[in-house]
Design an enzyme around this catalytic site. Structure first.
Site: not given
Ligand code: NAP
Length: 277
Positions: A163, A170
């Site tokens: 990710y 995030k």
């Protein structure tokens, strides 16, 4: 009687009918809400207007979809024009969904340590700063009791290899939710995020959703993946007045995956596989 009768708002981040924003919008409109939509601007030489057409196709036969305008969140003038249109069509609004993220594929596939400076800026600008920019521009239009919602992922809380730079985005987005919730709380406006489990979407495939879905089935307490509809319903809840005591919250809609500290039931299988024959 629908949850959203008499309510109006903006849905940012529909790319096609697999987008999380579309799952939320469908629920909001089914409950009586009126929505304005955006699409990524098409290049002037793209005669087919692909971006606009993809979103327009979703909006066909949707009487509660009231307008569709171009928006590149990296451009302040686009954001200003969107708010101008919103004020013209709706006056004030009651909800705003921000369901937008982007990182260069090369940066997503590199180890985090190798993220380029320009790729980092791009990912943070589109995926994080845009929430602040859009909330600020929408502020004069937000009714007391209005709700802002963004979409985050567990990779901002814990290290999820693969990710990479988006995990850093995030984490920053989650912090924006808390600081915005404080700033806008004085105006009785709420700001929350949903941390969704992996879903097959355009952005999801760029972030390696397939492997993650395998892990969720093995490890999540519910032993399955979540559906678009489940995320859509939770999103509508947070955008509605049914959640009116909730702000600054990250609600996990992930079949419980985030609560696990070990592979859980999968461990027995793994131990069996590791035993010498
Ligand atoms: P998606 O359908 O690809 O939605 C992403 C949206 O962001 C698209 O509409 C995209 O437009 C838009 N966007 C990208 N750059 C933009 C820009 N500069 N200006 C305006 N819009 C821009 O994928 P999704 O999975 O629904 O993603 C929505 C949100 O959910 C993202 O924040 C994502 O990180 C988050 N999320 C996804 C998952 C998952 O597994 N799918 C899980 C947790 C969280 P174009 O496509 O037209 O470029």
């Amino acid at each position: 009687m629908g949850w959203f009768d008499g309510k109006k708002g903006l849905i940012l981040g529909v790319a096609n009918d697999r987008s999380i924003a579309w799952a939320v919008a469908q629920e909001v409109m089914a409950q009586g809400g009126l929505c304005g939509f955006t699409h990524l601007p098409d290049r002037p030489d793209d005669e087919k207007q692909k971006n606009r057409r993809r979103v327009a196709k979703c909006l066909e036969n949707q009487p509660n979809a009231r307008f569709l305008v171009p928006l590149d969140v990296q451009k302040d003038e686009d954001i200003a024009q969107l708010m101008h249109k919103t004020a013209e069509e709706f006056g004030k609004i009651d909800f705003l969904l921000h369901s937008i993220a982007f990182a260069d594929r090369e940066d997503l596939s590199r180890a985090t340590i190798d993220t380029s400076r320009s790729g980092f800026h791009l990912a943070m600008d589109v995926s994080v700063y845009s929430l602040l920019a859009v909330a600020r521009a929408a502020r004069p239009l937000l009714n007391p009791g209005a709700s802002i919602l963004t979409m985050t992922y567990f990779g901002g809380e814990k290290c999820v290899p693969g990710y990479n730079v988006m995990g850093i985005c995030k984490a920053a987005l989650d912090a924006c939710v808390r600081y915005l919730a404080f700033d806008l709380g004085s105006q009785a406006v709420r700001v929350n995020a949903i941390s969704a489990g992996p879903l097959k979407t355009l952005a999801g495939s760029a972030a390696g959703v397939g492997e993650m879905q395998f892990l969720y089935e093995k490890i999540a307490p519910l032993q399955r993946n979540v559906t678009h509809e489940e995320v859509g319903r939770a999103g509508a809840f947070l955008l509605s007045s049914y959640s009116d005591g909730i702000t600054g919250e990250i609600l996990h809609v992930d079949a419980g995956y985030n609560i696990m500290g070990t592979p859980g039931r999968w461990l027995e299988e793994l131990k069996g596989a590791a035993k010498p024959s």
